[in-house]
Design a protein around this motif. Structure first.
Motif, PDB file in Angstrom:
ATOM      1  N   TYR A 131       0.865  -1.244   0.044  1.00  0.00           N
ATOM      2  CA  TYR A 131      -0.119  -0.081   0.126  1.00  0.00           C
ATOM      3  C   TYR A 131       0.953   1.203   0.161  1.00  0.00           C
ATOM      4  CZ  TYR A 131       0.752   0.704   4.824  1.00  0.00           C
ATOM      5  OH  TYR A 131       1.056   1.073   6.124  1.00  0.00           O
ATOM      6  N   ARG A 132       1.932   1.225   0.704  1.00  0.00           N
ATOM      7  CA  ARG A 132       2.879   2.530   0.540  1.00  0.00           C
ATOM      8  C   ARG A 132       3.259   2.961  -0.669  1.00  0.00           C
ATOM      9  NH1 ARG A 132       6.219   1.197   6.158  1.00  0.00           N
ATOM     10  NH2 ARG A 132       4.527   1.864   7.667  1.00  0.00           N
ATOM     11  N   GLN A 133       3.791   1.808  -1.352  1.00  0.00           N
ATOM     12  CA  GLN A 133       4.210   1.883  -2.901  1.00  0.00           C
ATOM     13  C   GLN A 133       3.265   2.505  -3.403  1.00  0.00           C
ATOM     14  OE1 GLN A 133       5.184  -0.924  -0.866  1.00  0.00           O
ATOM     15  NE2 GLN A 133       7.385  -1.236  -1.163  1.00  0.00           N
ATOM     16  N   LEU A 180       0.353   4.050  -2.651  1.00  0.00           N
ATOM     17  CA  LEU A 180      -0.071   5.437  -2.270  1.00  0.00           C
ATOM     18  C   LEU A 180       1.169   6.420  -2.976  1.00  0.00           C
ATOM     19  CD1 LEU A 180      -1.313   4.916   1.148  1.00  0.00           C
ATOM     20  CD2 LEU A 180      -2.593   5.679  -0.879  1.00  0.00           C
ATOM     21  N   ALA A 181       2.348   6.035  -2.870  1.00  0.00           N
ATOM     22  CA  ALA A 181       3.349   7.195  -3.220  1.00  0.00           C
ATOM     23  C   ALA A 181       3.111   7.208  -4.971  1.00  0.00           C
ATOM     24  CB  ALA A 181       4.651   6.416  -3.193  1.00  0.00           C
ATOM     25  N   LYS A 182       3.077   6.077  -5.480  1.00  0.00           N
ATOM     26  CA  LYS A 182       2.729   5.887  -7.119  1.00  0.00           C
ATOM     27  C   LYS A 182       1.493   7.024  -7.350  1.00  0.00           C
ATOM     28  CE  LYS A 182       2.759   3.124 -11.020  1.00  0.00           C
ATOM     29  NZ  LYS A 182       2.856   1.886 -11.525  1.00  0.00           N
ATOM     30  N   VAL A 183       0.543   6.733  -6.684  1.00  0.00           N
ATOM     31  CA  VAL A 183      -0.630   7.409  -7.141  1.00  0.00           C
ATOM     32  C   VAL A 183      -0.474   9.042  -6.929  1.00  0.00           C
ATOM     33  CG1 VAL A 183      -2.987   8.101  -6.223  1.00  0.00           C
ATOM     34  CG2 VAL A 183      -2.147   5.872  -6.582  1.00  0.00           C
ATOM     35  N   ARG A 184       0.043   9.148  -5.444  1.00  0.00           N
ATOM     36  CA  ARG A 184       0.577  10.713  -5.297  1.00  0.00           C
ATOM     37  C   ARG A 184       1.446  11.453  -6.357  1.00  0.00           C
ATOM     38  NH1 ARG A 184       1.276   9.296   0.914  1.00  0.00           N
ATOM     39  NH2 ARG A 184      -0.987   9.342   1.563  1.00  0.00           N
ATOM     40  N   GLY A 185       2.301  10.698  -6.797  1.00  0.00           N
ATOM     41  CA  GLY A 185       3.310  11.116  -7.677  1.00  0.00           C
ATOM     42  C   GLY A 185       2.716  11.478  -8.884  1.00  0.00           C
ATOM     43  N   GLU A 186       1.790  10.394  -9.471  1.00  0.00           N
ATOM     44  CA  GLU A 186       1.148  10.732 -10.725  1.00  0.00           C
ATOM     45  C   GLU A 186       0.094  11.849 -10.528  1.00  0.00           C
ATOM     46  OE1 GLU A 186       1.163   5.955 -12.053  1.00  0.00           O
ATOM     47  OE2 GLU A 186      -0.734   6.801 -11.753  1.00  0.00           O
ATOM     48  N   GLN A 187      -0.401  11.993  -9.266  1.00  0.00           N
ATOM     49  CA  GLN A 187      -1.398  13.063  -9.477  1.00  0.00           C
ATOM     50  C   GLN A 187      -0.626  14.527  -9.318  1.00  0.00           C
ATOM     51  OE1 GLN A 187      -3.862  12.339  -6.105  1.00  0.00           O
ATOM     52  NE2 GLN A 187      -5.274  10.781  -7.269  1.00  0.00           N
ATOM     53  N   GLU A 188       0.422  14.798  -8.713  1.00  0.00           N
ATOM     54  CA  GLU A 188       1.304  15.793  -8.320  1.00  0.00           C
ATOM     55  C   GLU A 188       1.996  16.230  -9.893  1.00  0.00           C
ATOM     56  OE1 GLU A 188       3.711  15.321  -5.409  1.00  0.00           O
ATOM     57  OE2 GLU A 188       2.054  15.065  -3.818  1.00  0.00           O
TER      58      GLU A 188
END
Length: 194
Positions: A176-178, A180-188
């Motif tokens: 889940y951490r990876q 979430l980080a990927k989702v956050r990175g793609e959104q930013e």
């Protein structure tokens, strides 16, 4: 006289992880565990299906009471269904306390939840452990049927828990951490690209 020496290179095909180790640790083995996991999950769902609609299981617990009564009986000839006195005493104490009224619901919905968890790949090791405990108890109460085979498959899934749920919910749970980080990175990223 000349001496010729040749060095031998190891051509051992078993260098590295063994096949057994790869079955339980290599993520690619999840393709093998997927049909096994789904098959076992379906067995649990089928076991629960006929009980869910039966009031003797879900309302009164009379079905479980009958099963336990039969299990603790000692016939005049032949062998008793329960081979161990301590387990017979345990089941008899459950009968005497009337726990079959609520325990029957626990059995029915426990079978259903184990089946669902195995099929969707959620907490595979834990679900397989609960399934194995139920199989063990059925066998201890004298019901062989398919329980030994289901027990062995459940034990294998317990050992393979790291990869058995890789194709399923466990992938998201354990990563889940990876994710979430990927989702956050793609959104930013699109916001800063201007």
């Amino acid at each position: 006289m000349a001496t010729i020496t040749a060095s031998r290179r190891s051509t051992n095909a078993l260098e590295g992880p063994s096949l057994f180790q790869r079955l339980f640790t290599d993520r690619r083995a999840s393709l093998l565990w997927l049909p096994i996991r789904i098959w076992l999950g379906w067995q649990w769902i089928e076991a629960a299906q006929h009980k869910i609609s039966d009031p003797a299981w879900t309302q009164t617990g009379v079905a479980l009471k009958g099963y336990w009564t039969n299990a603790v009986s000692i016939p005049e000839t032949g062998r008793a269904p329960i081979a161990f006195d301590w387990y017979r005493s345990f089941i008899q104490s459950m009968l005497d306390a009337g726990t079959y009224t609520w325990f029957a619901k626990l059995v029915v919905y426990g079978e259903l939840l184990v089946g669902i968890a195995l099929i969707i790949g959620a907490f595979v090791g834990i679900a397989a452990l609960f399934g194995a405990v139920m199989n063990w108890n059925y066998m201890m109460a004298g019901s062989a049927s398919t329980n030994p085979m289901l027990f062995v498959v459940a034990l294998a899934l317990i050992v393979a828990w790291k990869v058995a749920g890789y194709i399923g919910v466990d992938f998201a749970v354990f990563n889940y951490r990876q994710i979430l980080a990927k989702v956050r990175g793609e959104q930013e990223a699109p916001a800063t690209a201007d």
